[in-house]
Write a protein that holds these residues in place. Structure first.
Motif, PDB file in Angstrom:
ATOM      1  N   MET A 232       7.627  -0.012   6.185  1.00  0.00           N
ATOM      2  CA  MET A 232       6.304   0.316   5.719  1.00  0.00           C
ATOM      3  C   MET A 232       6.203   1.839   5.708  1.00  0.00           C
ATOM      4  N   LEU A 233       6.067   2.404   4.524  1.00  0.00           N
ATOM      5  CA  LEU A 233       6.030   3.854   4.394  1.00  0.00           C
ATOM      6  C   LEU A 233       4.655   4.424   4.702  1.00  0.00           C
ATOM      7  N   CYS A 234       3.615   3.673   4.380  1.00  0.00           N
ATOM      8  CA  CYS A 234       2.268   4.054   4.780  1.00  0.00           C
ATOM      9  C   CYS A 234       1.358   2.841   4.660  1.00  0.00           C
ATOM     10  N   TRP A 235       0.222   2.918   5.343  1.00  0.00           N
ATOM     11  CA  TRP A 235      -0.738   1.821   5.320  1.00  0.00           C
ATOM     12  C   TRP A 235      -2.116   2.365   5.665  1.00  0.00           C
ATOM     13  N   VAL A 236      -3.132   1.670   5.225  1.00  0.00           N
ATOM     14  CA  VAL A 236      -4.513   1.962   5.632  1.00  0.00           C
ATOM     15  C   VAL A 236      -5.253   0.631   5.691  1.00  0.00           C
ATOM     16  N   LEU A 237      -5.887   0.390   6.817  1.00  0.00           N
ATOM     17  CA  LEU A 237      -6.669  -0.820   7.009  1.00  0.00           C
ATOM     18  C   LEU A 237      -8.123  -0.504   6.699  1.00  0.00           C
ATOM     19  N   MET A 238      -8.612  -1.098   5.629  1.00  0.00           N
ATOM     20  CA  MET A 238     -10.002  -0.919   5.209  1.00  0.00           C
ATOM     21  C   MET A 238     -10.846  -2.008   5.872  1.00  0.00           C
ATOM     22  N   PRO A 239     -12.170  -1.899   5.816  1.00  0.00           N
ATOM     23  CA  PRO A 239     -13.007  -2.923   6.448  1.00  0.00           C
ATOM     24  C   PRO A 239     -12.748  -4.340   5.949  1.00  0.00           C
ATOM     25  N   ASP A 240     -12.301  -4.486   4.700  1.00  0.00           N
ATOM     26  CA  ASP A 240     -12.115  -5.833   4.166  1.00  0.00           C
ATOM     27  C   ASP A 240     -10.761  -6.080   3.496  1.00  0.00           C
ATOM     28  N   HIS A 241      -9.823  -5.153   3.635  1.00  0.00           N
ATOM     29  CA  HIS A 241      -8.501  -5.349   3.058  1.00  0.00           C
ATOM     30  C   HIS A 241      -7.520  -4.304   3.591  1.00  0.00           C
ATOM     31  N   LEU A 242      -6.256  -4.499   3.270  1.00  0.00           N
ATOM     32  CA  LEU A 242      -5.181  -3.613   3.683  1.00  0.00           C
ATOM     33  C   LEU A 242      -4.499  -3.049   2.445  1.00  0.00           C
ATOM     34  N   HIS A 243      -4.193  -1.757   2.480  1.00  0.00           N
ATOM     35  CA  HIS A 243      -3.342  -1.136   1.464  1.00  0.00           C
ATOM     36  C   HIS A 243      -2.068  -0.705   2.170  1.00  0.00           C
ATOM     37  N   ALA A 244      -0.928  -0.907   1.537  1.00  0.00           N
ATOM     38  CA  ALA A 244       0.334  -0.509   2.145  1.00  0.00           C
ATOM     39  C   ALA A 244       1.348  -0.135   1.074  1.00  0.00           C
ATOM     40  N   LEU A 245       2.193   0.811   1.405  1.00  0.00           N
ATOM     41  CA  LEU A 245       3.317   1.197   0.569  1.00  0.00           C
ATOM     42  C   LEU A 245       4.563   0.750   1.331  1.00  0.00           C
ATOM     43  N   ILE A 246       5.236  -0.239   0.781  1.00  0.00           N
ATOM     44  CA  ILE A 246       6.333  -0.898   1.478  1.00  0.00           C
ATOM     45  C   ILE A 246       7.614  -0.762   0.671  1.00  0.00           C
ATOM     46  N   GLU A 247       8.678  -0.400   1.347  1.00  0.00           N
ATOM     47  CA  GLU A 247       9.998  -0.383   0.716  1.00  0.00           C
ATOM     48  C   GLU A 247      10.732  -1.639   1.170  1.00  0.00           C
ATOM     49  N   LEU A 248      10.999  -2.522   0.223  1.00  0.00           N
ATOM     50  CA  LEU A 248      11.664  -3.782   0.555  1.00  0.00           C
ATOM     51  C   LEU A 248      13.158  -3.575   0.742  1.00  0.00           C
ATOM     52  N   GLY A 249      13.718  -4.340   1.671  1.00  0.00           N
ATOM     53  CA  GLY A 249      15.161  -4.352   1.868  1.00  0.00           C
ATOM     54  C   GLY A 249      15.792  -5.413   0.986  1.00  0.00           C
ATOM     55  N   GLN A 250      17.023  -5.731   1.259  1.00  0.00           N
ATOM     56  CA  GLN A 250      17.753  -6.710   0.467  1.00  0.00           C
ATOM     57  C   GLN A 250      17.538  -8.140   0.937  1.00  0.00           C
ATOM     58  N   SER A 251      17.092  -8.315   2.192  1.00  0.00           N
ATOM     59  CA  SER A 251      17.111  -9.648   2.769  1.00  0.00           C
ATOM     60  C   SER A 251      15.784 -10.401   2.737  1.00  0.00           C
ATOM     61  N   GLU A 252      14.685  -9.749   2.438  1.00  0.00           N
ATOM     62  CA  GLU A 252      13.399 -10.430   2.522  1.00  0.00           C
ATOM     63  C   GLU A 252      12.557 -10.128   1.286  1.00  0.00           C
ATOM     64  N   SER A 253      11.985 -11.151   0.706  1.00  0.00           N
ATOM     65  CA  SER A 253      11.130 -10.960  -0.467  1.00  0.00           C
ATOM     66  C   SER A 253       9.752 -10.465  -0.028  1.00  0.00           C
ATOM     67  N   LEU A 254       9.005  -9.939  -0.961  1.00  0.00           N
ATOM     68  CA  LEU A 254       7.651  -9.489  -0.672  1.00  0.00           C
ATOM     69  C   LEU A 254       6.782 -10.656  -0.216  1.00  0.00           C
ATOM     70  N   ALA A 255       6.934 -11.811  -0.828  1.00  0.00           N
ATOM     71  CA  ALA A 255       6.134 -12.984  -0.450  1.00  0.00           C
ATOM     72  C   ALA A 255       6.381 -13.378   1.007  1.00  0.00           C
ATOM     73  N   VAL A 256       7.630 -13.385   1.422  1.00  0.00           N
ATOM     74  CA  VAL A 256       7.967 -13.731   2.802  1.00  0.00           C
ATOM     75  C   VAL A 256       7.440 -12.663   3.762  1.00  0.00           C
ATOM     76  N   LEU A 257       7.601 -11.402   3.395  1.00  0.00           N
ATOM     77  CA  LEU A 257       7.100 -10.311   4.227  1.00  0.00           C
ATOM     78  C   LEU A 257       5.586 -10.389   4.390  1.00  0.00           C
ATOM     79  N   MET A 258       4.874 -10.616   3.307  1.00  0.00           N
ATOM     80  CA  MET A 258       3.411 -10.681   3.385  1.00  0.00           C
ATOM     81  C   MET A 258       2.953 -11.850   4.241  1.00  0.00           C
ATOM     82  N   LYS A 259       3.634 -12.966   4.147  1.00  0.00           N
ATOM     83  CA  LYS A 259       3.290 -14.121   4.983  1.00  0.00           C
ATOM     84  C   LYS A 259       3.465 -13.766   6.460  1.00  0.00           C
ATOM     85  N   ARG A 260       4.550 -13.080   6.770  1.00  0.00           N
ATOM     86  CA  ARG A 260       4.830 -12.690   8.154  1.00  0.00           C
ATOM     87  C   ARG A 260       3.797 -11.677   8.650  1.00  0.00           C
ATOM     88  N   VAL A 261       3.477 -10.674   7.828  1.00  0.00           N
ATOM     89  CA  VAL A 261       2.486  -9.666   8.200  1.00  0.00           C
ATOM     90  C   VAL A 261       1.130 -10.322   8.464  1.00  0.00           C
TER      91      VAL A 261
END
Length: 104
Positions: A1-30
């Motif tokens: 996660m290169l940067c993030w900001v937690l807003m009152p009703d949502h999250l913004h994040a700049l994420i660099e994905l690796g080779q082993s995990e998809s964005l969908a799987v990462l978001m579910k885990r987060v």
């Protein structure tokens, strides 16, 4: 996660994905981990996040620092603070000096 900001009703994040995990799987885990923490801290249980998410892929020629500035400027654009450093719920791989003037 290169940067993030937690807003009152949502999250913004700049994420660099690796080779082993998809964005969908990462978001579910987060969402799972953060919901568990929020529920524990709040003494509650149940859903915290809505289903789904919105994503935007950066082109290889886009500036990561500019994208980070955009992400962390969300509290300023929402009128919550006048300066990025005044907002307590964010983090970034770059220093505050590099991103403190995200709009200018």
């Amino acid at each position: 996660m290169l940067c993030w900001v937690l807003m009152p009703d949502h999250l913004h994040a700049l994420i660099e994905l690796g080779q082993s995990e998809s964005l969908a799987v990462l978001m579910k885990r987060v969402k799972c981990v953060t919901a568990g923490i929020a529920n524990t801290v709040g003494g509650r249980y149940g859903s915290v996040w809505m289903s789904g998410y919105h994503d935007r892929a950066l082109r290889s020629d886009e500036n990561l620092l500019a994208a980070a500035r955009y992400v962390v400027a969300n509290p300023m654009r929402a009128g919550l603070v006048k300066c990025v450093a005044d907002y307590p719920y964010w983090g970034c791989a770059w220093s505050v000096d590099d991103i403190d003037d995200p709009i200018g």
